[in-house]
Design an enzyme around this catalytic site. Structure first.
Site, PDB file in Angstrom:
ATOM      1  N   ASP A  63      92.184  22.162 -18.092  1.00 61.05           N
ATOM      2  CA  ASP A  63      92.634  22.936 -16.933  1.00 61.05           C
ATOM      3  C   ASP A  63      93.131  22.048 -15.802  1.00 61.05           C
ATOM      4  O   ASP A  63      92.980  20.819 -15.843  1.00 61.05           O
ATOM      5  CB  ASP A  63      91.510  23.875 -16.453  1.00 61.05           C
ATOM      6  CG  ASP A  63      90.133  23.229 -16.472  1.00 61.05           C
ATOM      7  OD1 ASP A  63      90.060  21.992 -16.557  1.00 61.05           O
ATOM      8  OD2 ASP A  63      89.134  23.960 -16.404  1.00 61.05           O
ATOM      9  N   ASP A 132      78.739  30.826 -13.925  1.00 57.86           N
ATOM     10  CA  ASP A 132      79.038  32.210 -14.314  1.00 57.86           C
ATOM     11  C   ASP A 132      79.443  32.315 -15.788  1.00 57.86           C
ATOM     12  O   ASP A 132      79.936  33.340 -16.233  1.00 57.86           O
ATOM     13  CB  ASP A 132      80.151  32.783 -13.419  1.00 57.86           C
ATOM     14  CG  ASP A 132      81.451  31.980 -13.491  1.00 57.86           C
ATOM     15  OD1 ASP A 132      81.522  31.021 -14.307  1.00 57.86           O
ATOM     16  OD2 ASP A 132      82.396  32.305 -12.757  1.00 57.86           O
ATOM     17  N   HIS A 134      81.792  30.491 -17.283  1.00 57.18           N
ATOM     18  CA  HIS A 134      83.201  30.210 -17.622  1.00 57.18           C
ATOM     19  C   HIS A 134      83.338  28.968 -18.511  1.00 57.18           C
ATOM     20  O   HIS A 134      82.535  28.046 -18.448  1.00 57.18           O
ATOM     21  CB  HIS A 134      84.102  30.137 -16.377  1.00 57.18           C
ATOM     22  CG  HIS A 134      83.904  28.967 -15.475  1.00 57.18           C
ATOM     23  ND1 HIS A 134      83.888  29.073 -14.103  1.00 57.18           N
ATOM     24  CD2 HIS A 134      83.745  27.644 -15.728  1.00 57.18           C
ATOM     25  CE1 HIS A 134      83.737  27.887 -13.562  1.00 57.18           C
ATOM     26  NE2 HIS A 134      83.634  26.996 -14.529  1.00 57.18           N
ATOM     27  N   GLU A 139      87.412  32.705 -16.325  1.00 56.48           N
ATOM     28  CA  GLU A 139      86.341  33.345 -15.562  1.00 56.48           C
ATOM     29  C   GLU A 139      85.863  34.608 -16.281  1.00 56.48           C
ATOM     30  O   GLU A 139      86.533  35.105 -17.191  1.00 56.48           O
ATOM     31  CB  GLU A 139      86.876  33.705 -14.170  1.00 56.48           C
ATOM     32  CG  GLU A 139      87.280  32.497 -13.321  1.00 56.48           C
ATOM     33  CD  GLU A 139      86.092  31.718 -12.753  1.00 56.48           C
ATOM     34  OE1 GLU A 139      85.021  31.688 -13.395  1.00 56.48           O
ATOM     35  OE2 GLU A 139      86.240  31.137 -11.663  1.00 56.48           O
TER      36      GLU A 139
END
Ligand code: F6R
Length: 256
Positions: A63, A132, A134, A139
């Protein structure tokens, strides 16, 4: 999934480094997927110390932030050169990081996917996990079939990553990330997680239902996943004793 729980992050990192070193020795022209963030930093330091031959290795990063100048200290481009690439004998033209400043980002994402296909796919993908759940910057509620594309970060991820920037307001909202579908095509996925703040995300990913609310849970559908954890990151796993027993009683031919 193979869950490897070690007392410390250093010990779990050592196992991950040995897995990668073995791949590079067995397949000098391996294709590696790489991650950034705090989790893989000790891994990269260990790999540098191992003095491996990277001359034929190809890499693809997961990313990148959109809109930060490439030389900004917090781009993943800067991170990778500073923490790994400048210390090893990798060839610059075999390094791939999504371009957060491309004029046509959707086209550059499609090119990224095409490049991965052209080199025969990723042999081993290094992954961290967000608090979370990810993976990359996929996400919660990301499509489990997604490909490399633009994503918008959640408030939680921007708060988590503010520690690398001066403040939360400086963390970009938009990023490019390999998709979950892209990650699922890697032949092996190697997920690392350290610290108590990852415990819930790991427990949900490993022992919870497969759901896009915790994108990492999709790894339950992947045939070759190794998860390297320290004790705090493993602290919410219900079957931790079983995973420890499996690791401690591995047949010799299966050890790292
Ligand atoms: C970074 C990436 C992210 C991180 C995750 C955990 O390339 O893909 O998914 O792995 O946000 O970050 P750290 O390791 O900083 O806790």
């Amino acid at each position: 999934m193979e869950i490897i729980i070690r007392e410390t992050a250093a010990s779990a990192t050592g196992i991950a480094a040995r897995i990668i070193a073995k791949l590079l020795r067995d397949k000098p022209a391996a294709v590696l997927g790489l991650a950034t963030g705090s989790t893989p930093l000790p891994l990269y330091r260990t790999l540098i110390e191992m003095n491996l031959d990277w001359s034929q290795v190809t890499t693809f990063n997961l990313d990148e932030y959109i809109g930060l100048p490439r030389e900004h200290p917090q781009t993943y481009h800067s991170f990778m050169w500073e923490n790994l690439f400048q210390h090893i004998n990798i060839s610059k033209d075999r390094v791939h990081i999504p371009d957060g400043n491309a004029a046509d980002i959707p086209a550059s994402c499609a090119d990224y996917e095409a490049r991965i296909r052209e080199v025969g796919g990723i042999d081993l993908q290094v992954l961290g996990i967000g608090t979370d759940g990810h993976l990359g910057f996929n996400e919660p509620t990301s499509s489990l079939a997604s490909r490399t594309r633009i994503k918008t970060l959640t408030r939680q991820t921007r708060v988590d990553n503010a520690r690398f920037f001066g403040s939360e307001s400086e963390v970009p909202h938009h990023v490019i990330t390999m998709g979950i579908g892209t990650i699922m095509e890697a032949r092996t996925n190697l997920l690392l997680a350290f610290g108590e703040n990852k415990a819930r995300a790991i427990a949900e990913a490993v022992e919870g239902p497969i759901t896009s609310i915790n994108p990492a849970s999709v790894l339950q559908m992947h045939p070759a996943v190794k998860v390297c954890l320290d004790e705090p990151a493993a602290s919410e796993l219900k079957r931790a004793d079983y995973y420890r027993w499996v690791y401690d009683n591995k047949p010799a031919w299966q050890t790292f």
